[in-house]
Write a protein that holds these residues in place. Structure first.
Motif, short mmCIF file in Angstrom:
data_model
loop_
_atom_site.label_atom_id
_atom_site.label_comp_id
_atom_site.label_asym_id
_atom_site.label_seq_id
_atom_site.Cartn_x
_atom_site.Cartn_y
_atom_site.Cartn_z
N TRP A 224 0.86 -1.19 0.00
CA TRP A 224 0.00 0.00 0.00
C TRP A 224 0.89 1.23 0.00
O TRP A 224 1.90 1.28 0.70
CB TRP A 224 -0.90 -0.03 1.23
N ARG A 225 0.51 2.21 -0.77
CA ARG A 225 1.31 3.43 -0.87
C ARG A 225 0.55 4.59 -0.24
O ARG A 225 -0.65 4.75 -0.44
CB ARG A 225 1.66 3.72 -2.33
N THR A 226 1.29 5.39 0.50
CA THR A 226 0.69 6.50 1.21
C THR A 226 1.74 7.58 1.43
O THR A 226 2.86 7.50 0.89
CB THR A 226 0.09 6.03 2.55
N THR A 227 1.41 8.58 2.24
CA THR A 227 2.35 9.62 2.67
C THR A 227 2.11 9.89 4.15
O THR A 227 1.01 9.62 4.66
CB THR A 227 2.15 10.93 1.89
N PRO A 228 3.08 10.44 4.87
CA PRO A 228 2.86 10.79 6.27
C PRO A 228 1.75 11.81 6.46
O PRO A 228 1.08 11.82 7.51
CB PRO A 228 4.22 11.34 6.72
N ALA A 229 1.53 12.66 5.47
CA ALA A 229 0.44 13.62 5.58
C ALA A 229 -0.92 12.94 5.59
O ALA A 229 -1.88 13.44 6.19
CB ALA A 229 0.51 14.63 4.43
N TYR A 230 -1.00 11.80 4.94
CA TYR A 230 -2.26 11.07 4.85
C TYR A 230 -2.44 10.09 5.99
O TYR A 230 -3.56 9.85 6.44
CB TYR A 230 -2.31 10.34 3.50
N ALA A 231 -1.34 9.50 6.46
CA ALA A 231 -1.40 8.50 7.53
C ALA A 231 -0.27 8.75 8.52
O ALA A 231 0.90 8.61 8.17
CB ALA A 231 -1.30 7.09 6.95
N ALA A 232 -0.63 9.14 9.74
CA ALA A 232 0.40 9.39 10.76
C ALA A 232 1.02 8.09 11.25
O ALA A 232 2.16 8.08 11.70
CB ALA A 232 -0.19 10.16 11.94
#
Length: 508
Positions: A470-478
């Motif tokens: 799964w790909r995400t960013t810290p802004a989207y998932a703490a």
């Protein structure tokens, strides 16, 4: 009301006094005095019987003084209590019991000699032996106290009868305790499986330690933690169970009236008192006592529904929390959801987070040792290394040795973090989360963040192995954590957990 029935000559008058301590309320009722002394022949016995009734609303602890003369070899106690019928939904009588010696009943337990709760109707102590749950040692002269714990009292009151028998003669020799080693043969830095909540016949379990060691090994465990209710008497009876393949940590399940807490991996011989409630503001003192003994403070089954089991002390003093206890039940799901809420709060407030663990709380057959088990990344199979891994949250919980997880997060420039760690990348930096699962056939994978469940995938094939990215960013998932769940049996509700991880935190 308390009466002393004299079964031998020389008994003194019954005494009665009332006091309320700075902790849990306590009552001292009329006790007994024995004649005995130097004139008692070797092997001679004296017996006294004490009767009384406790009303509804009785204090948490009731102490019965016993004046013990010199030259006593053994002190033996048996008791019974009334169990009148009660209306449906009303708790009936339940009366726990224990013993304090001439050093007194003060909070901290200097005079503690044992506790069996409601698991036994009689016990004894003498220099060379004692009933499981009690400590061998000399029966010295002075005022001893039988400790009663009216766990629940029926509307009709709780009538009790206690019989005390002293045997006179020369005391035997108290055995020198031998404790398990603090190290087993490990594999260096590796994942080690453990069960840190187990009961033997040294409290209310039905297995001797050897009968726990065998299923622990069969469950693939590398370490266990002893956790008897309100006694450390088992510590000296686990050395023969430990081995190169099994590390035995020593502890206690501190069973208060406002919740239970595991003292995990304390120094051998450490006793932790339990005689207080949340309103007494005493728990912090004993949490610090656990840490001074190099143990971890782990509230157990915090949302359990049994009387006195739900955790009321807060989590400010905790090192971890037991989120999954035995076969999964609704209160475990509540605990998991509440723990996730605490993770969100830790992110929001920028404070430390609380790792989650899971244990079996096995007492007797058919309870399964190692269901569930905590899998810890530790530098070696030692007491200190395992505790450090738990404290850091480098662990996941699985229902059996068959289930294995690998959970990582990587950044675009090769940055890497695992369970319990932080991936330090910019808020908008791309992050790839990867979960590899083995031993979970037909199960569903869920990735959970501070926003909730953001990915559901599965079911896994019959082989039980699979990989999810799964790909995400810290802004989207703490943070992101993983759950593996069995097939659902109730529409849209998730199935029972097979495993779950502690989180990986994202962002600097």
């Amino acid at each position: 009301m308390c009466q002393d029935s004299r079964h031998a000559a020389g008994a003194g008058p019954a005494r009665r006094a009332l006091f309320v301590t700075g902790t849990a309320a306590a009552l001292t009722v009329g006790g007994v005095t024995f004649a005995g002394g130097a004139r008692a022949a070797d092997g001679a016995q004296e017996t006294r019987t004490i009767r009384g009734t406790l009303p509804p609303g009785a204090p948490d602890f009731v102490y019965v003084p016993v004046e013990v003369p010199a030259e006593v070899r053994e002190l033996r106690v048996s008791y019974t209590y009334g169990r009148p019928p009660v209306p449906a939904g009303t708790p009936g009588n339940a009366l726990d019991i224990g013993l304090f010696d001439e050093r007194g009943t003060g909070l901290g337990g200097a005079g503690f000699r044992g506790w069996s709760g409601g698991a036994r109707s009689e016990f004894f102590v003498r220099a060379d032996d004692a009933t499981p749950g009690y400590l061998p040692g000399p029966v010295r002269p002075g005022t001893w106290h039988i400790a009663l714990g009216p766990y629940t009292v029926a509307p009709q009151g709780l009538s009790y009868e206690i019989t005390v028998t002293l045997t006179f003669g020369a005391a035997g020799r108290t055995p020198r305790p031998v404790y398990p080693p603090e190290r087993a043969r490990g594999r260096g830095r590796a994942w080690y499986r453990g069960d840190c909540h187990l009961h033997s016949w040294y409290s209310d379990g039905r297995r001797i330690p050897a009968e726990i060691g065998a299923p622990a090994r069969a469950a693939g465990l590398d370490f266990v933690n002893t956790s008897e209710h309100n006694t450390h008497a088992a510590h000296a009876h686990w050395a023969d169970v430990a081995g190169d393949d099994l590390l035995v940590l020593l502890g206690e399940e501190v069973t208060t009236r406002n919740g239970h807490v595991l003292a995990l991996g304390t120094d051998p011989g450490t006793f932790v008192d339990w005689r207080y409630r949340a309103r007494d503001h005493r728990f912090g003192r004993f949490a610090r006592h656990i840490r001074r003994a190099d143990g971890l403070v782990v509230p157990a089954h915090p949302h359990a529904t049994c009387i006195g089991c739900g955790w009321k002390f807060g989590f400010g003093e905790a090192d971890a929390v037991e989120v999954w206890n035995g076969p999964c039940t609704p209160d475990d799901e509540v605990a998991l959801a509440a723990w996730d809420t605490m993770l969100v709060a830790s992110v929001r407030e920028g404070r430390d987070w609380l790792p989650a663990v899971g244990n079996s709380d096995a007492h007797r057959d058919p309870d399964v040792v190692g269901l569930p088990q905590t899998v810890v990344l530790a530098d070696d199979l030692t007491r200190q290394a395992v505790q450090e891994g738990i404290r850091a949250g480098r662990c996941y919980v699985a229902e059996s040795k068959d289930v294995g997880l690998s959970f990582t997060a990587t950044g675009g420039r090769g940055e890497h973090a695992g369970i319990g760690e932080r991936l330090r990348v910019a808020p908008d930096a791309p992050v790839t989360v990867r979960l590899e699962v083995t031993g979970a056939p037909h199960c569903t994978v869920r990735l959970v963040t501070d926003q909730g469940v953001l990915l559901t995938d599965g079911p896994l094939p019959a082989s039980g192995a699979g990989t999810v990215e799964w790909r995400t960013t810290p802004a989207y998932a703490a943070y992101v954590r993983a759950e593996v769940r069995h097939e659902t049996t109730a529409g849209t509700l998730p199935g029972a957990p097979t495993a779950f991880t502690n989180p990986i935190f994202l962002g600097s």
